[in-house]
Design a protein around this motif. Sequence first.
Motif, PDB file in Angstrom:
ATOM      1  N   GLN A  55       0.821  -0.738   0.181  1.00 51.74           N
ATOM      2  CA  GLN A  55       0.031   0.245   0.014  1.00 51.74           C
ATOM      3  C   GLN A  55       0.780   1.057  -0.169  1.00 51.74           C
ATOM      4  N   GLU A  56       1.600   1.231   0.651  1.00 50.69           N
ATOM      5  CA  GLU A  56       3.468   2.636   1.002  1.00 50.69           C
ATOM      6  C   GLU A  56       3.321   2.466  -0.284  1.00 50.69           C
ATOM      7  N   GLU A  59       0.814   4.220  -2.521  1.00 47.25           N
ATOM      8  CA  GLU A  59       0.455   4.981  -2.366  1.00 47.25           C
ATOM      9  C   GLU A  59       0.501   6.389  -3.259  1.00 47.25           C
ATOM     10  N   GLU A  60      -0.651   7.045  -3.634  1.00 53.03           N
ATOM     11  CA  GLU A  60      -0.390   7.934  -4.491  1.00 53.03           C
ATOM     12  C   GLU A  60       0.404   9.595  -4.451  1.00 53.03           C
ATOM     13  N   ASN A  89       1.123   6.008  -9.635  1.00 51.72           N
ATOM     14  CA  ASN A  89       0.824   6.261  -8.169  1.00 51.72           C
ATOM     15  C   ASN A  89       1.014   8.047  -7.943  1.00 51.72           C
TER      16      ASN A  89
END
Length: 469
Positions: A55-56, A59-60, A89
């Motif tokens: 997720q990191e 992350e956008e 992203n």
Amino acid sequence: MKKNYWLAFIAVFILIGILVGCNSGDDEETTSDANADDNESTEQTDEQENETEEQEEQEEVTIKFHTHGNEASYNWSETLGAFEEEHPNINVELVILSEKGDTNEALQKLDLAAASGEQLDVLMFSDPASYAERVSLGMVAPIDEFIEEEGYKVEEEYKVNTILNDQYYALPGKFNPWYVLVNKDHLAEAGLEVPTEWTWTEYMDYAKQLTTDDHYGTYFHGPQGGGWMEYMKLALASKYENSTFIKEDGTANFDDPMFRKTLEMRVKMEKEDKSATPYTDILSQKLHYRNNFFNQDASLVLIGSWMNTELGGTDQFPLNFDVGIAPYPTNEGSDESGYTPVTTDYMSVAANSEHKEEAYTFIRWYTTEGQVIQGKNIPSWNGVDESDFASIVDTILADTVSPERVDKESLINVLTNAKSSKLIPPVASQAEIFQAVNDEYEKLIYGEQDIDTTIELLQETATEILESN
């Protein structure tokens, strides 16, 4: 009686054994269940950590891109859309600093944004002077670590080498080398072919043969008012190193034999061969290279390849003859060919950016496949294959009035083989030195002093200016 006692004792013993066995089984089962629970818990923790890392990574991030280029000239909507599709992203927020593409206005606004602490991530500079100056001010971050991580060499990957003080602070975008516009109709009348390789001596010979009562063989659009200095370093610019008025070590370069050669050529072509448009006419009649070429007042015009978008003629300057493109001449036939003055866009990462990796990802993409997608300029990237290159040229010429009159093969040949000289950081007193060159050249061409005196005065004047600054 004793028999019954022993039977009772044995029964109790067996019962105790059974109970102990059961309790032991329960303990083993409990321990096994506990271990299973612990393993399951550990696996779940690992999975959660992996998910968090993913997720990191995904992350956008939004990076700001400050540029002087407007939509009409750079096709940003399509270009940035393609990047964001490939890198979902990373969002690119475009900040156009001048809607009319005014580079001076853009620089002023960029400096103001930096001074006020605005978010800066990707910066675009239009010339080596503004690029080098912002590097010296600490506004631009070095990108060597990213280049080393990818494992490529800038001088091999691109036609323009952007190194400054042994470090890289930018990657080059478009590629606008200087070349020679050729009136093919005039060449045919003189029995000449469009050169694919030639020297300055051959250039002078061509100009002499092409000169008639109706037109000059060549036209040089400078110097003028301290500008258009490219016309004062013709032979200098054919070299890889020390190709301008200041050497790499920061000293004056007017004693270079190639500067003398440039002066000798200019004087001979105008005064002896009478093959070049007179300097006095250029100033008094306010002549321009576009008029002189498209009106067929000169057969050869040395100019930058920003003219690609006009080669097939425009509504203002219709094309009534066939156009060819010749490369920038070399000094000697044995010299490595292709060196020429070059303009480009310097794509940099801001020193204060909190997203340097993402900013680098964008400039690397933009200076490679992004240039092809943009379809507005010839890329500096050497990774463009012939089919892409031809397609870009076709797209550019298609916007002109008579693209069929342009020798596309000669254009592609010149653009693919051109390369820039080693970049020398501009000095703070550059404008003063340019004006001095302009003034001393005018004394020379007006017959007020000779070449030796001109070189001596320029070397002395430039040295004084450099030392005082």
